[in-house]
Design a protein around this motif. Structure first.
Motif, short mmCIF file in Angstrom:
data_model
loop_
_atom_site.label_atom_id
_atom_site.label_comp_id
_atom_site.label_asym_id
_atom_site.label_seq_id
_atom_site.Cartn_x
_atom_site.Cartn_y
_atom_site.Cartn_z
N GLY A 166 -72.86 3.00 -63.80
CA GLY A 166 -72.66 4.10 -64.24
C GLY A 166 -71.38 4.29 -64.94
N ASP A 167 -71.06 3.13 -65.44
CA ASP A 167 -69.62 2.91 -66.04
C ASP A 167 -69.73 2.53 -67.37
OD1 ASP A 167 -66.98 2.59 -66.40
OD2 ASP A 167 -66.93 0.90 -64.95
N TYR A 168 -68.98 3.02 -68.47
CA TYR A 168 -68.60 2.82 -69.78
C TYR A 168 -67.60 1.55 -69.80
CZ TYR A 168 -71.35 6.93 -70.84
OH TYR A 168 -72.37 8.01 -70.82
N LYS A 169 -68.00 0.69 -70.67
CA LYS A 169 -67.10 -0.63 -70.73
C LYS A 169 -66.86 -0.88 -72.14
CE LYS A 169 -68.69 -2.57 -66.38
NZ LYS A 169 -69.53 -3.68 -65.74
N VAL A 170 -65.64 -1.42 -72.23
CA VAL A 170 -65.25 -1.82 -73.48
C VAL A 170 -65.10 -3.29 -73.41
CG1 VAL A 170 -63.56 -1.93 -75.43
CG2 VAL A 170 -64.00 0.39 -74.13
N CYS A 171 -65.47 -4.25 -74.33
CA CYS A 171 -65.12 -5.57 -74.42
C CYS A 171 -64.43 -5.84 -75.60
CB CYS A 171 -66.61 -6.53 -74.26
SG CYS A 171 -66.27 -8.12 -74.31
N ALA A 172 -63.39 -6.58 -75.59
CA ALA A 172 -62.36 -6.82 -76.52
C ALA A 172 -62.21 -8.59 -76.19
CB ALA A 172 -61.12 -6.20 -76.22
N VAL A 173 -62.01 -9.01 -77.47
CA VAL A 173 -61.95 -10.49 -77.94
C VAL A 173 -60.80 -10.67 -78.56
CG1 VAL A 173 -62.92 -12.56 -78.69
CG2 VAL A 173 -64.41 -11.13 -77.63
N CYS A 174 -59.87 -11.46 -78.02
CA CYS A 174 -58.46 -11.99 -78.51
C CYS A 174 -58.53 -13.20 -79.01
CB CYS A 174 -57.29 -11.47 -77.58
SG CYS A 174 -55.74 -11.80 -78.33
N TYR A 175 -58.07 -13.69 -80.37
CA TYR A 175 -58.02 -14.99 -80.72
C TYR A 175 -56.38 -15.41 -80.81
CZ TYR A 175 -62.88 -14.96 -81.75
OH TYR A 175 -64.23 -14.73 -81.94
N MET A 176 -56.21 -16.37 -79.97
CA MET A 176 -54.74 -16.69 -79.88
C MET A 176 -54.46 -18.10 -80.61
SD MET A 176 -54.52 -16.43 -75.85
CE MET A 176 -56.03 -17.31 -75.50
N SER A 178 -62.81 -1.05 -67.94
CA SER A 178 -63.68 -0.20 -67.06
C SER A 178 -63.33 1.11 -67.09
CB SER A 178 -64.18 -0.57 -65.68
OG SER A 178 -64.54 0.44 -64.64
N LEU A 179 -64.26 2.32 -67.37
CA LEU A 179 -63.54 3.67 -67.66
C LEU A 179 -63.57 4.22 -65.99
CD1 LEU A 179 -62.91 6.11 -69.06
CD2 LEU A 179 -65.39 6.79 -69.21
N LYS A 180 -64.29 3.65 -65.30
CA LYS A 180 -64.20 4.08 -63.88
C LYS A 180 -62.85 3.67 -63.25
CE LYS A 180 -68.87 5.01 -62.08
NZ LYS A 180 -69.91 4.80 -61.00
N ASP A 181 -62.52 2.55 -63.42
CA ASP A 181 -61.48 1.89 -63.05
C ASP A 181 -60.03 2.25 -63.76
OD1 ASP A 181 -63.00 0.77 -60.74
OD2 ASP A 181 -63.17 -1.13 -61.69
N ASP A 182 -60.43 2.69 -64.94
CA ASP A 182 -59.36 2.67 -66.06
C ASP A 182 -58.23 1.58 -66.18
OD1 ASP A 182 -57.91 4.30 -67.97
OD2 ASP A 182 -56.49 5.18 -66.52
N SER A 183 -58.75 0.33 -66.04
CA SER A 183 -58.09 -0.98 -66.20
C SER A 183 -58.90 -1.88 -67.08
CB SER A 183 -57.86 -1.18 -64.72
OG SER A 183 -58.82 -1.61 -64.13
N TRP A 184 -58.45 -2.79 -67.50
CA TRP A 184 -58.80 -4.23 -68.01
C TRP A 184 -59.06 -5.03 -66.86
CZ3 TRP A 184 -60.67 -4.19 -72.92
CH2 TRP A 184 -60.22 -3.42 -73.80
N GLY A 185 -59.99 -5.81 -67.14
CA GLY A 185 -60.35 -6.87 -65.76
C GLY A 185 -59.87 -8.25 -66.21
N ARG A 186 -60.43 -9.18 -65.56
CA ARG A 186 -60.06 -10.66 -65.55
C ARG A 186 -60.32 -11.15 -67.02
NH1 ARG A 186 -64.84 -13.96 -64.97
NH2 ARG A 186 -66.53 -12.83 -64.43
N VAL A 221 -71.01 14.32 -72.36
CA VAL A 221 -70.57 13.51 -71.31
C VAL A 221 -69.05 13.16 -71.51
CG1 VAL A 221 -70.55 10.76 -70.88
CG2 VAL A 221 -72.45 11.99 -71.57
N SER A 222 -68.32 13.53 -70.30
CA SER A 222 -67.09 13.40 -70.06
C SER A 222 -66.31 12.21 -69.90
CB SER A 222 -66.67 14.37 -68.84
OG SER A 222 -65.32 14.21 -68.30
N LEU A 223 -65.12 12.01 -70.17
CA LEU A 223 -64.27 10.89 -69.97
C LEU A 223 -63.84 10.60 -68.74
CD1 LEU A 223 -62.32 10.79 -73.56
CD2 LEU A 223 -64.45 9.75 -72.78
N VAL A 224 -63.95 11.59 -67.77
CA VAL A 224 -63.81 11.54 -66.33
C VAL A 224 -64.92 11.20 -65.67
CG1 VAL A 224 -62.62 12.75 -64.41
CG2 VAL A 224 -61.65 13.07 -66.57
N LEU A 225 -65.23 10.14 -65.08
CA LEU A 225 -66.40 9.73 -64.32
C LEU A 225 -66.37 10.19 -62.82
CD1 LEU A 225 -67.34 6.33 -66.33
CD2 LEU A 225 -68.00 8.73 -66.68
N ASP A 226 -67.46 10.48 -62.32
CA ASP A 226 -67.40 10.74 -60.84
C ASP A 226 -67.90 9.46 -60.32
OD1 ASP A 226 -66.85 13.47 -61.34
OD2 ASP A 226 -68.93 14.09 -61.58
N ASP A 227 -67.34 9.31 -59.15
CA ASP A 227 -67.91 8.01 -58.40
C ASP A 227 -69.38 8.29 -57.78
OD1 ASP A 227 -65.33 6.86 -58.57
OD2 ASP A 227 -64.66 7.70 -56.90
#
Length: 379
Positions: free
Chosen positions: A166-176, A194-202, A373-379
């Protein structure tokens, strides 16, 4: 109408009748009706109502809740899809509720369930719901990463919904860009927000695959056309939002041989479109059942020379993009801010329409469905 009187007026209606009526209303009306009574406000704001209303809006073969969004001159503009067929002139409106209007570089990352993700100046991500006027700037992509900003840039991106969580996700690719002695290396790194975590993962490190531009979201996965450094042939790279893993979509034999094709989403399905400048024709293939190899079907072939175009098409045919399939099978295309409908039954353009999207700087256009749909997701 006063709240007390409104409550009395609706008391004699069964709850299921009230809900059924509200489900059929557009988002703009529902936003106003939240104030009718406390019970209506609670109902319309509930997670179940929002989900059911969205599902119904997607299934209805009408243009009531559908909009076209475009980027132009560092701004975002939108217009109703229905206005292209019902009004002589279509006026686009700007989004004045997000602080990006002065930017020189705004691209559409993707849209899903009424939410839209945009990338500003190749480094700042925003999520927004134009219908509810919510917006949110995402945390810095480079925060917590293993490399500084000045050695790379974000060139590939996608946005979608992970139904399993139930989470909205953004995938971003960076070229170094790194220098090793006299040689330059270009490793690629992907991160998932992750919108639920409001953070970028590994970090995901990979090589030999080039991913650029906006991905197309279908069946829980993001898709890009990719050109491998070791293989000159194009292929479709996908990213599964549930498992957060990359993969390759097997290319069916029916679409082999196309040069520099494009990806799109038509009727909720992944599609491949490409033209042949030498033969002056344009093909659209639709993958009707995701994962079933033999379900690819050619939806239309347009021979430019056999169609009466008014005005004539530009020489740069690959800038023409299919946006939407009408209930009768006709296809809505865009070339910049010019929209036209192609009728494959008689091989002609039925209608052309111009929208004030600022002709000289239109970058992309996409159809989305309005939602609550809200940008604040319920757990």
């Amino acid at each position: 109408m006063e709240t007390g009187k409104a409550e009395q007026t609706t008391d004699h209606f069964p709850q299921e009748i009230i809900e059924e009526i509200l489900y059929r209303l557009p988002v703009k009306s529902l936003s106003r009706f939240k104030c009718v009574t406390p019970s209506w406000g609670s109902l319309i704001s509930s997670k179940q109502f929002i989900k059911t209303h969205l599902q119904r809006s997607k299934k209805i073969e009408s243009f009531t809740d559908k909009r076209i969004i475009s980027t132009c001159k560092g701004n975002l503009k939108a217009c109703s899809l229905s206005s292209l067929f019902t009004e002589p002139v279509t006026r686009a409106f700007s989004f004045d509720f997000i602080p990006i209007n002065s930017s020189r570089d705004v691209v559409i990352v993707g849209s899903c369930n009424g939410l839209i993700c945009v990338l500003v100046d190749a480094c700042r991500f925003f999520l927004l719901n134009p219908s509810t006027r919510e917006s949110k700037e995402l945390p810095d992509f480079f925060t917590g990463a293993l490399f500084p900003k000045n050695v790379g840039s974000i060139r590939g991106y996608g946005f979608g919904f992970d139904e399993s969580s139930g989470d909205y996700k953004v995938c971003a690719v960076c070229y170094m860009i790194f220098r090793c002695g006299s040689n330059l290396t270009f490793p690629s790194t992907a991160r998932v927000y992750s919108l639920k975590d409001d953070s970028w993962g590994r970090n995901f490190f990979f090589k030999d695959v080039c991913i650029f531009g906006s991905a197309k979201f279908v069946s829980g996965k993001l898709h890009w056309i990719s050109y491998s450094k070791t293989n000159p042939k194009w292929e479709v790279v996908c990213f599964d939002l549930k498992s957060e893993t990359f993969g390759i979509v097997k290319q069916p034999s029916c679409i082999e041989g196309y040069y520099s094709p494009g990806l799109g989403v038509l009727k909720g399905c992944l599609c491949v479109f490409a033209d042949y400048v030498s033969t002056i024709k344009f093909d659209i293939w639709i993958w009707n059942k995701y994962g079933v190899d033999d379900s690819w079907a050619k939806h239309v072939t347009i021979s430019y020379r056999s169609v009466s175009w008014e005005p004539s098409l530009p020489e740069t045919y690959n800038l023409i993009t299919p946006l939407f399939v009408l209930p009768g099978g006709e296809v809505l295309f865009t070339y910049g801010s010019v929209f036209f409908i192609y009728n494959k039954k008689d091989n002609c353009v039925r209608q052309q329409h111009t929208v004030d999207f600022d002709l000289d700087r239109v970058r992309a256009a996409e159809v989305y469905t309005e939602s609550l749909v809200s940008l604040v997701l319920d757990d």
